[in-house]
Design a protein around this motif. Structure first.
Motif, PDB file in Angstrom:
ATOM      1  N   PHE A 341       0.820  -1.217   0.000  1.00  0.00           N
ATOM      2  CA  PHE A 341       0.000   0.000   0.000  1.00  0.00           C
ATOM      3  C   PHE A 341       0.854   1.268   0.000  1.00  0.00           C
ATOM      4  CE2 PHE A 341       0.801  -0.948   4.431  1.00  0.00           C
ATOM      5  CZ  PHE A 341       1.017   0.285   5.022  1.00  0.00           C
ATOM      6  N   VAL A 342       2.161   1.135   0.326  1.00  0.00           N
ATOM      7  CA  VAL A 342       3.029   2.325   0.307  1.00  0.00           C
ATOM      8  C   VAL A 342       3.721   2.503  -1.041  1.00  0.00           C
ATOM      9  CG1 VAL A 342       3.442   2.229   2.790  1.00  0.00           C
ATOM     10  CG2 VAL A 342       5.027   1.057   1.236  1.00  0.00           C
ATOM     11  N   ASN A 343       3.611   1.534  -1.933  1.00  0.00           N
ATOM     12  CA  ASN A 343       4.293   1.635  -3.225  1.00  0.00           C
ATOM     13  C   ASN A 343       3.865   2.893  -3.976  1.00  0.00           C
ATOM     14  OD1 ASN A 343       5.445  -0.775  -2.616  1.00  0.00           O
ATOM     15  ND2 ASN A 343       4.469  -1.961  -4.253  1.00  0.00           N
ATOM     16  N   GLY A 344       4.860   3.567  -4.532  1.00  0.00           N
ATOM     17  CA  GLY A 344       4.581   4.770  -5.312  1.00  0.00           C
ATOM     18  C   GLY A 344       4.412   6.020  -4.487  1.00  0.00           C
ATOM     19  N   ARG A 345       4.390   5.900  -3.186  1.00  0.00           N
ATOM     20  CA  ARG A 345       4.249   7.082  -2.336  1.00  0.00           C
ATOM     21  C   ARG A 345       5.615   7.689  -2.040  1.00  0.00           C
ATOM     22  NH1 ARG A 345      -0.742   7.529   0.408  1.00  0.00           N
ATOM     23  NH2 ARG A 345      -2.119   5.727   0.106  1.00  0.00           N
ATOM     24  N   ARG A 346       5.636   8.985  -1.832  1.00  0.00           N
ATOM     25  CA  ARG A 346       6.880   9.661  -1.480  1.00  0.00           C
ATOM     26  C   ARG A 346       7.261   9.368  -0.025  1.00  0.00           C
ATOM     27  NH1 ARG A 346       6.528  15.798  -4.088  1.00  0.00           N
ATOM     28  NH2 ARG A 346       6.349  15.133  -6.277  1.00  0.00           N
ATOM     29  N   PHE A 347       8.565   9.247   0.209  1.00  0.00           N
ATOM     30  CA  PHE A 347       9.045   9.077   1.576  1.00  0.00           C
ATOM     31  C   PHE A 347       8.592  10.254   2.445  1.00  0.00           C
ATOM     32  CE2 PHE A 347      11.925   6.087  -0.471  1.00  0.00           C
ATOM     33  CZ  PHE A 347      12.052   5.097   0.478  1.00  0.00           C
ATOM     34  N   GLN A 348       8.609  11.456   1.861  1.00  0.00           N
ATOM     35  CA  GLN A 348       8.179  12.649   2.583  1.00  0.00           C
ATOM     36  C   GLN A 348       6.738  12.508   3.076  1.00  0.00           C
ATOM     37  OE1 GLN A 348       8.871  16.710   0.933  1.00  0.00           O
ATOM     38  NE2 GLN A 348       6.656  16.790   0.718  1.00  0.00           N
ATOM     39  N   THR A 349       5.883  11.965   2.220  1.00  0.00           N
ATOM     40  CA  THR A 349       4.482  11.789   2.596  1.00  0.00           C
ATOM     41  C   THR A 349       4.351  10.831   3.769  1.00  0.00           C
ATOM     42  OG1 THR A 349       3.773  12.196   0.322  1.00  0.00           O
ATOM     43  CG2 THR A 349       2.223  11.050   1.762  1.00  0.00           C
ATOM     44  N   ILE A 350       5.134   9.766   3.723  1.00  0.00           N
ATOM     45  CA  ILE A 350       5.011   8.752   4.778  1.00  0.00           C
ATOM     46  C   ILE A 350       5.512   9.285   6.111  1.00  0.00           C
ATOM     47  CG2 ILE A 350       5.778   6.468   5.532  1.00  0.00           C
ATOM     48  CD1 ILE A 350       5.810   5.633   2.616  1.00  0.00           C
ATOM     49  N   ILE A 351       6.679   9.956   6.123  1.00  0.00           N
ATOM     50  CA  ILE A 351       7.207  10.422   7.410  1.00  0.00           C
ATOM     51  C   ILE A 351       6.305  11.498   8.005  1.00  0.00           C
ATOM     52  CG2 ILE A 351       8.765  12.190   6.458  1.00  0.00           C
ATOM     53  CD1 ILE A 351      10.743  11.432   8.694  1.00  0.00           C
ATOM     54  N   ASN A 352       5.726  12.354   7.173  1.00  0.00           N
ATOM     55  CA  ASN A 352       4.830  13.380   7.706  1.00  0.00           C
ATOM     56  C   ASN A 352       3.488  12.789   8.149  1.00  0.00           C
ATOM     57  OD1 ASN A 352       6.541  15.560   7.603  1.00  0.00           O
ATOM     58  ND2 ASN A 352       5.976  16.141   5.525  1.00  0.00           N
ATOM     59  N   THR A 353       3.054  11.721   7.468  1.00  0.00           N
ATOM     60  CA  THR A 353       1.845  11.030   7.916  1.00  0.00           C
ATOM     61  C   THR A 353       2.104  10.318   9.232  1.00  0.00           C
ATOM     62  OG1 THR A 353       1.155  10.732   5.612  1.00  0.00           O
ATOM     63  CG2 THR A 353       0.073   9.356   7.260  1.00  0.00           C
ATOM     64  N   GLN A 354       3.311   9.783   9.386  1.00  0.00           N
ATOM     65  CA  GLN A 354       3.692   9.190  10.666  1.00  0.00           C
ATOM     66  C   GLN A 354       3.628  10.232  11.780  1.00  0.00           C
ATOM     67  OE1 GLN A 354       7.569   7.658   9.440  1.00  0.00           O
ATOM     68  NE2 GLN A 354       6.864   5.563   9.842  1.00  0.00           N
ATOM     69  N   CYS A 355       4.107  11.429  11.494  1.00  0.00           N
ATOM     70  CA  CYS A 355       4.049  12.511  12.474  1.00  0.00           C
ATOM     71  C   CYS A 355       2.603  12.809  12.855  1.00  0.00           C
ATOM     72  CB  CYS A 355       4.722  13.762  11.904  1.00  0.00           C
ATOM     73  SG  CYS A 355       4.738  15.173  13.028  1.00  0.00           S
ATOM     74  N   ASP A 356       1.740  12.939  11.850  1.00  0.00           N
ATOM     75  CA  ASP A 356       0.326  13.229  12.110  1.00  0.00           C
ATOM     76  C   ASP A 356      -0.326  12.126  12.937  1.00  0.00           C
ATOM     77  OD1 ASP A 356       0.642  15.516  10.586  1.00  0.00           O
ATOM     78  OD2 ASP A 356      -0.168  14.618   8.754  1.00  0.00           O
TER      79      ASP A 356
END
Length: 422
Positions: A341-356
């Protein structure tokens, strides 16, 4: 540049507003009477900046790009701020290729192996000590000088050394005799508040950073402080710390980027050394700082925040734009299909979503939370952030009724050291 959001509720009755007004007035007095000179560093250093650029232009080793290694000999406030800013901005287009080394600790294993990475024949050394007698700094400076003098390839030694100190200090007098370039820390600026003085400006300029933009960012925060007054959200946060100082005496800075690791250390010194004091009545007061890095420390310290004692507050520091659109490959691995489900997503998006997601988890656990967001890493945004935390520290110190700018406990330790060694 920095958006500030507080998620916890705080009621401001007349008593609270009066206390905040008193703290604000005290800070204005500190500024206007020059009790603490850090307040004016963003706006009154035209001569300092001109002198720094003159020195770089006139020193042929620097202007001719003959320096490979920049060595900072200093400890605590003499090095932490510079390290923090360079670490945050190290991938900036302004950063040149000079290597920077921080020699801080008297640990011989650390010292000897650190020096092995320095090309002494192409090194420049900055010795930083406000008092001019800091035992760690002077001891390491002696070691570096001995190595440079013994190395036959090192020429123009006196052109390879600068000092940053207080005027008329013993180090200042030595530098004058040796012909070393001298830059001065204002007498009313303490070490942990000195990063926007020559302590940080000189080495950062030598690394190619725009130090005028750094001060401009700090000046924007200063203007907000003067124009907004007690309505500034910073005071709401400071009052919460003061009001809940007994029940929530641990303050966590949870920064979501590995680049903030050195900044966290700078914050820990600023907060701990400024606020751990005895108040005017002799009571011991203080707030304990802890620096964490997301998302790494989600897998270590977060458990304690969520289910441990409710004696903590958490400030999340979030970088909105990493300026690197790196994505996770469209790759399916056997047995790991559930992670696709994370394929194709930016690393930036994931780390900031982790923060949220972490913020939501902490709020649901009824832990007081606030969020600082930086749009991007730049000299301006970091200058603003530095000054924000300095003002916050002063505000909490004023509310606690302590001397935010001294460090009597540290001085006791220094005296004990001198006694033992003598």
């Amino acid at each position: 540049m920095v958006q500030k959001t507080i998620f916890f509720e705080q009621n401001f009755d007349n008593e609270a507003l009066l206390k905040i007004e008193e703290a604000y007035d005290r800070m204005l007095t500190e500024m206007n009477t020059s009790l603490s000179g850090y307040y004016d560093l963003p706006v009154n250093q035209d001569d300092v900046i001109a002198n720094i650029y003159r020195f770089i232009a006139e020193n042929e080793l620097l202007s001719g790009h003959l320096i490979k290694d920049l060595v900072i000999v200093g400890i605590g406030g003499s090095s932490l701020g510079t390290r923090a800013i360079d670490t945050l901005l190290q991938f900036s287009r302004h950063r040149n290729i000079i290597n920077i080394h921080f020699l801080e600790n008297l640990d011989p294993l650390y010292l000897v192996n650190s020096v092995k990475r320095i090309d002494l024949s192409r090194a420049f050394v900055i010795i930083v000590s406000k008092s001019g007698t800091t035992i760690e700094t002077i001891s390491i400076a002696k070691y570096m000088l001995s190595l440079m003098q013994e190395n036959e390839e090192v020429v123009d030694i006196n052109r390879r050394i600068a000092v940053i100190t207080e005027i008329e200090s013993p180090l200042d007098k030595l530098a004058g005799e040796r012909g070393w370039e001298r830059f001065y820390i204002p007498k009313n600026v303490g070490g942990r508040f000195s990063v926007l003085s020559p302590v940080g400006l000189l080495p950062l300029a030598m690394l190619g950073y725009d130090i005028e933009a750094l001060l401009d960012g700090a000046a924007k925060m200063r203007d907000e402080f003067l124009k907004t007054g007690i309505e500034l959200l910073l005071f709401k946060k400071a009052y919460f710390y003061y009001k809940n100082r007994l029940s929530h005496n641990i303050n966590i800075l949870f920064s979501y980027s590995s680049l903030f690791e050195a900044f966290n250390k700078w914050y820990v010194q600023l907060w701990g050394e400024s606020l751990g004091k005895k108040d005017s009545d002799g009571n011991r007061v203080g707030l304990t700082p802890i620096g964490l890095i997301g998302s790494v420390d989600q897998h270590s310290f977060l458990q304690l925040i969520l289910e441990g004692p409710k004696d903590k507050t958490v400030t999340f520091l979030k970088l909105k734009n990493f300026e690197l659109p790196v994505t996770i490959p469209q790759m399916t691995l056997p047995h790991l299909e559930a992670t696709d489900f994370v394929n194709g997503r930016r690393f930036q998006t994931i780390i900031n979503t982790q923060c949220d997601a972490t913020i939501e988890s902490v709020i649901e656990s009824d832990v007081p939370v606030d969020l600082l967001e930086i749009n991007e890493l730049s000299e301006q945004s970091i200058g603003y952030l530095i000054y924000y935390f300095e003002l916050l520290t002063s505000a909490v110190g004023a509310l606690l009724d302590i001397d935010t700018y001294n460090q009597p406990g540290v001085e006791i330790g220094k005296r004990k050291l001198y006694e033992k060694l003598k």
